[in-house]
Each structure stands twice: as structure tokens, then as C-alpha cells.
Design a protein around this motif. Structure first.
Motif, mmCIF file in Angstrom:
data_model
loop_
_atom_site.group_PDB
_atom_site.id
_atom_site.type_symbol
_atom_site.label_atom_id
_atom_site.label_comp_id
_atom_site.label_asym_id
_atom_site.label_seq_id
_atom_site.Cartn_x
_atom_site.Cartn_y
_atom_site.Cartn_z
ATOM 1 N N ALA A 71 0.830 -1.211 0.000
ATOM 2 C CA ALA A 71 0.000 0.000 0.000
ATOM 3 C C ALA A 71 0.859 1.252 0.000
ATOM 4 O O ALA A 71 0.551 2.236 -0.693
ATOM 5 N N MET A 72 1.946 1.251 0.748
ATOM 6 C CA MET A 72 2.816 2.424 0.795
ATOM 7 C C MET A 72 3.520 2.650 -0.542
ATOM 8 O O MET A 72 3.700 3.794 -0.981
ATOM 9 N N ARG A 73 3.899 1.569 -1.196
ATOM 10 C CA ARG A 73 4.507 1.713 -2.536
ATOM 11 C C ARG A 73 3.496 2.283 -3.520
ATOM 12 O O ARG A 73 3.828 3.135 -4.353
ATOM 13 N N GLN A 74 2.249 1.817 -3.405
ATOM 14 C CA GLN A 74 1.220 2.327 -4.286
ATOM 15 C C GLN A 74 0.951 3.800 -3.999
ATOM 16 O O GLN A 74 0.765 4.605 -4.916
ATOM 17 N N SER A 75 0.944 4.177 -2.734
ATOM 18 C CA SER A 75 0.752 5.582 -2.372
ATOM 19 C C SER A 75 1.867 6.456 -2.931
ATOM 20 O O SER A 75 1.615 7.566 -3.432
ATOM 21 N N ALA A 76 3.100 5.973 -2.833
ATOM 22 C CA ALA A 76 4.220 6.745 -3.379
ATOM 23 C C ALA A 76 4.074 6.930 -4.885
ATOM 24 O O ALA A 76 4.363 8.014 -5.421
ATOM 25 N N ALA A 77 3.606 5.897 -5.575
ATOM 26 C CA ALA A 77 3.405 6.011 -7.022
ATOM 27 C C ALA A 77 2.288 7.013 -7.336
ATOM 28 O O ALA A 77 2.380 7.783 -8.303
ATOM 29 N N ILE A 78 1.236 7.014 -6.512
ATOM 30 C CA ILE A 78 0.153 7.987 -6.700
ATOM 31 C C ILE A 78 0.691 9.396 -6.515
ATOM 32 O O ILE A 78 0.394 10.312 -7.306
ATOM 33 N N GLY A 79 1.484 9.608 -5.465
ATOM 34 C CA GLY A 79 2.055 10.927 -5.221
ATOM 35 C C GLY A 79 2.930 11.398 -6.355
ATOM 36 O O GLY A 79 2.865 12.566 -6.770
ATOM 37 N N ALA A 80 3.752 10.502 -6.891
ATOM 38 C CA ALA A 80 4.625 10.877 -8.003
ATOM 39 C C ALA A 80 3.802 11.248 -9.238
ATOM 40 O O ALA A 80 4.122 12.216 -9.947
ATOM 41 N N ALA A 81 2.729 10.493 -9.491
ATOM 42 C CA ALA A 81 1.879 10.792 -10.644
ATOM 43 C C ALA A 81 1.175 12.128 -10.472
ATOM 44 O O ALA A 81 1.054 12.916 -11.428
#
Length: 480
Positions: A358-368
Motif C-alpha cells: 500500500a505504501m509503494r502504491q501511495s508513493a506512485a500515486i504521489g509521483a503521478a
């Protein structure tokens, strides 16, 4: 009564185990509004006044500093905090049993069995609002038991009132056992009812302040939504049978059978002794059952208030009448049933710890979102992923999918005043900078169909679709 070094080590090991279990549990969309509330409150916003919140107000206020300190790691931090609150509930049950005069062996047995209930393990394993009131209620039990023995002190009476009122201010169902204790304290002055009421005053004043500040938003969040929304949702979904008494009975027995709670109930029912401590615990137990069974349908976490007084009472029962061989073997079967869901969660973590994913997915959302140049809050039904992305949720979506899926709980005129938007009234959405979709689905115990109105609205209004690395989420960016 101080715990020996060995006892402190055992509680520390328990806390670590519960924290690891919490991080290993599958993601659950129920966590959405609690993570969002703590995150928004950490940024100075208040429930009801600034964002939609569908529970009593204490938890986001207490958890806001922790979410602020954790920053991007707010979601896993809140899971860990709930696990530690679970360890505190263990301590409350053990301590209450010992104050009641139970031997260390019987108290440890009852506390260990308390910890083998799936009701408990689920309630303290996610970032919901179950662990805080449970821990406060369990922590109040030693003071209440002491009072039943005629040994209340001014400090213990104040503490009992403070903790019980705090539990009710975190989750309204705990108001029922709190009121039951208030009535009992008035009937038996050994409980020092004036001091109990004085201890309850801070939490009562907090709740009263929120009511005075915005009666409509407070009333809807604390009472209106919880009492009306389930019926609307299940009737619209074609599952009205879930609201009936037969389904309630089956669900209650099922959840109690996932662990030794049923065994404890039978043991308590068979014991014929009556004294002030047993009468106190029986009254709290009955009140907790009433609170648990009032909502429809019944879910396992609703039964959490039942467990602390039940297992303290169970400790008294097995001290008076130790179980035989057959009872011990039967208890073992229920213990296996209770821990099995958690063991399955731990086994599933071998393919990847859910919170790390979930944290990796959140980081990807933030970068996008950063690449798209989004500034300001994000519209989503999955706000629990936004702290890790470094973004805030649009306050109208702080409740995740739960108000959004409603149809007629508020009028079109009421929704803006209460910071709400339903899927039927997206004309009021305005022009958000970004819409995040993909968090609702079977992988979060959610329903992907709930996001379709938002996707349709975004495409109709020319929002640019953009996939988020990882394959779960999609962004719709406002056209420039």
C-alpha cells in the motif's frame, strides 16, 4: 499491583506480535474514513465542521498528532497504534480479574482466551475506530471492579468516569455500557457516582461542544448516518434479509464462535454465585450485548464491547469451577477457529506485506500527481492512500465510499452544508484538480462499481485519464 519483569516482557512481546499482525492484515476500505479523519485533523481541520465524519469525535482528535508525526506513514502508524491499544485491552482484562480476587493462573487463562477471539483480533488489526474505545473500556474495568468491592478511591472513581466517557466519545455504542454503569453507581454509592460523573465531564463537554458548533452535521454523523444508512444500502442492494432477526442471530453466533467467546458465555451462565462484582460484570455484559445488537446487520467488530466484561467474568467462573477435560478440549477447538483468520492473514503476507504494498502504491500515486502538477485536495473514495502520496482528500470525500453510495439520506440542500457529495449528485462536484480511482474493489473488501459514477463524470467533463504505475489506480486530471 506491579507486573514483574517477566510480565512486562510478555506484554512487550504481545504488543510486537499484534503490531506485526496489524501490518500483515489485508487492506480494508473500512479504514478509509479513519485515516482521512486523522490526516485532515492533523492539518487543523475538525470533524463535522470541516469534513464529513460518520462517528463520534474523539478518535480523530487524539490520533491527529500521531498522524502528523508519522506523515506519509500515517496509515501503517494508525494500524500499529490500534495494535498497541489492543495490548492495553489485554492488560485491562488481566488487571480487572486480579482486582476481583482471581488467581494469576485463572486471570492469565481468561486473558489469553480473550486474545483468541477473531472479534478482537480484527478490531485491533486495522485502522478503524474499534481499538480505542475497546482499550478505554477495558482499562476502566479494574476501577469499576474495585468499586464493587467497596474499595473505590477518589482517583479510581474519576478514572472510571473518564475512561468510560472517553470510550463513548470514540464510538457511540460504548455509551450503553457507560450509562449502565452510571445507573449502577447511582444505586450503589460505594461507586462514588459524583466523582464518576466528574471524571466523565471532559469527554461529555467535548461531545457537547461539537454538537453546539454544528448540530446538523454532528447529529447526522453520530446518529443519523449509522442508524439509517445500513437499511438504505442493503435494501437497495437486494439484501434486505441481512437486516432481519434471523440473520442477526446467525451472524452473532458465527462471530462469537470464531474464538472461545461462546465457551465463556456458557461457563458464566452455568455459575450460580452472585456478589456485587459478578452483578456489575453481568450488567456491563448485558449492556454491551444490547449495544452490539442494536445496529443491523451485525458485524464482528460490533461485538467488541462484549469481550472485556465477558472474559473478566469468565475468569471468576473458572476460578470457582475449573473446567473439565471435555470443556478444555472444546475450548481448544474454538481457539483454533478464532486465530485461524489471523494465521491465514500472516501466511498470506509471505507473498508481500499488504501495508508495504500500500505504501509503494501511495508513493506512485504521489509521483503521478506531482508530474501532473496537481495542487490541492484530491477526490477519491480511497483517501487512506493519500497520506503516503503527500496529498489531502477533498473534505467531501473524507468518509470514503460510505456516504457516497447513499441515495436519500440528505437532501441536495443539506449536502454542501455537511461537506458531503453522493454518487447521485455529482453536478455539485465542481472542478477538482484530480480524481483518483481504483481503490475500491475486492482487494480492499470494497465494490469497484461504486467508482463508476465518478469515472463517467470525469470522462464527460474532459478529464485526462492517466494510469498510475502498479496497475491498481487511475488518475483523471482536470483539463487545463
Amino acid at each position: 499491583m506491579k507486573l514483574p519483569v517477566r510480565g512486562v516482557s510478555a506484554w512487550s512481546a504481545l504488543a510486537v506480535l499484534l503490531a506485526l499482525l496489524a501490518l500483515s492484515r489485508p487492506l480494508d476500505h473500512d479504514e478509509s474514513q479513519y485515516v482521512a479523519a486523522a490526516w485532515l485533523s492533523a492539518r487543523g481541520r475538525l470533524p463535522y465542521l470541516d469534513y464529513l465524519y460518520l462517528q463520534a469525535p474523539l478518535q480523530p482528535l487524539l490520533f491527529a498528532p500521531l498522524a502528523g508525526i508519522a506523515g506519509a506513514w500515517a496509515w501503517p502508524m494508525l494500524r500499529i497504534v490500534n495494535a498497541l491499544l489492543g495490548a492495553a485491552a489485554f492488560a485491562g482484562v488481566y488487571r480487572a480479574a486480579r482486582v476481583a480476587g482471581v488467581s494469576s493462573r485463572a486471570a492469565i487463562t481468561a486473558t489469553a482466551l480473550f486474545g483468541c477471539c477473531d472479534i478482537l483480533l480484527f478490531s485491533i488489526g486495522t485502522a478503524r475506530n474499534d481499538a480505542l474505545p475497546l482499550a478505554l473500556f477495558a482499562a476502566a474495568l479494574p476501577a469499576m471492579v474495585r468499586a464493587s468491592l467497596g474499595r473505590a478511591t477518589p482517583g479510581s472513581a474519576l478514572l472510571a468516569g473518564l475512561l468510560l466517557a472517553g470510550a463513548a466519545a470514540a464510538k457511540v455504542s460504548y455509551a450503553v455500557p457507560a450509562l449502565a454503569y452510571g445507573v449502577l453507581a447511582l444505586a450503589d454509592r460505594r461507586h462514588r457516582p459524583f466523582l464518576v460523573a466528574l471524571g466523565a465531564a471532559p469527554a461529555a463537554l467535548l461531545v457537547g461542544w461539537f454538537y453546539r458548533a454544528d448540530p446538523a452535521a454532528f447529529g447526522f454523523g453520530v446518529l443519523g448516518f449509522p442508524t439509517r444508512a445500513p437499511a438504505e444500502y442493503y435494501v437497495a442492494d437486494g439484501r434486505a434479509w441481512k437486516l432481519g432477526p434471523l440473520a442477526k442471530l446467525v451472524d452473532t453466533l458465527k462471530f462469537l464462535a470464531l474464538g472461545p467467546a461462546l465457551v465463556a458465555i456458557v461457563a458464566v451462565a452455568r455459575e450460580r454465585r452472585r456478589d456485587p462484582t459478578r452483578l456489575l460484570l453481568d450488567a456491563l455484559l448485558l449492556a454491551a450485548f444490547v449495544a452490539a445488537l442494536m445496529p443491523a446487520p451485525t458485524w464482528r467488530q460490533y461485538l467488541a464491547p462484549v469481550l472485556p466484561p465477558l472474559f473478566v467474568r469468565f475468569a471468576l467462573a473458572i476460578e470457582a469451577r475449573p473446567p473439565g477435560r471435555i470443556a478444555r478440549r472444546l475450548t481448544g477447538v474454538f481457539v483454533i477457529a478464532g486465530v485461524a483468520p489471523s494465521l491465514i492473514a500472516l501466511a498470506g503476507a509471505r507473498s508481500g506485506v499488504p501495508m508495504i504494498a500500500a505504501m509503494r502504491q501511495s508513493a506512485a500515486i504521489g509521483a503521478a500527481l506531482d508530474r501532473a502538477g496537481v495542487a490541492g485536495p484530491v477526490v477519491t473514495l480511497s483517501p487512506q492512500f493519500l497520506p503516503g502520496a503527500g496529498y489531502a482528500v477533498d473534505p467531501r470525500f473524507a468518509a470514503g465510499p460510505f456516504y457516497f453510495r447513499s441515495h436519500a439520506l440528505l437532501t441536495p440542500a443539506q449536502e454542501p452544508a455537511l461537506h458531503a457529495v453522493s454518487g447521485d449528485r455529482l453536478a455539485a462536484l465542481g472542478r477538482p484538480g484530480a480524481i483518483l480511482l481504483g481503490g475500491e474493489g475486492a482487494w480492499t473488501s470494497g465494490d469497484a462499481a461504486l467508482e463508476r459514477p465518478l469515472e463517467t463524470w470525469a470522462r464527460t467533463h474532459g478529464y485526462r485519464a492517466q494510469a498510475v504505475p502498479g496497475g491498481r489506480f487511475r488518475l483523471f486530471i482536470r483539463p487545463r
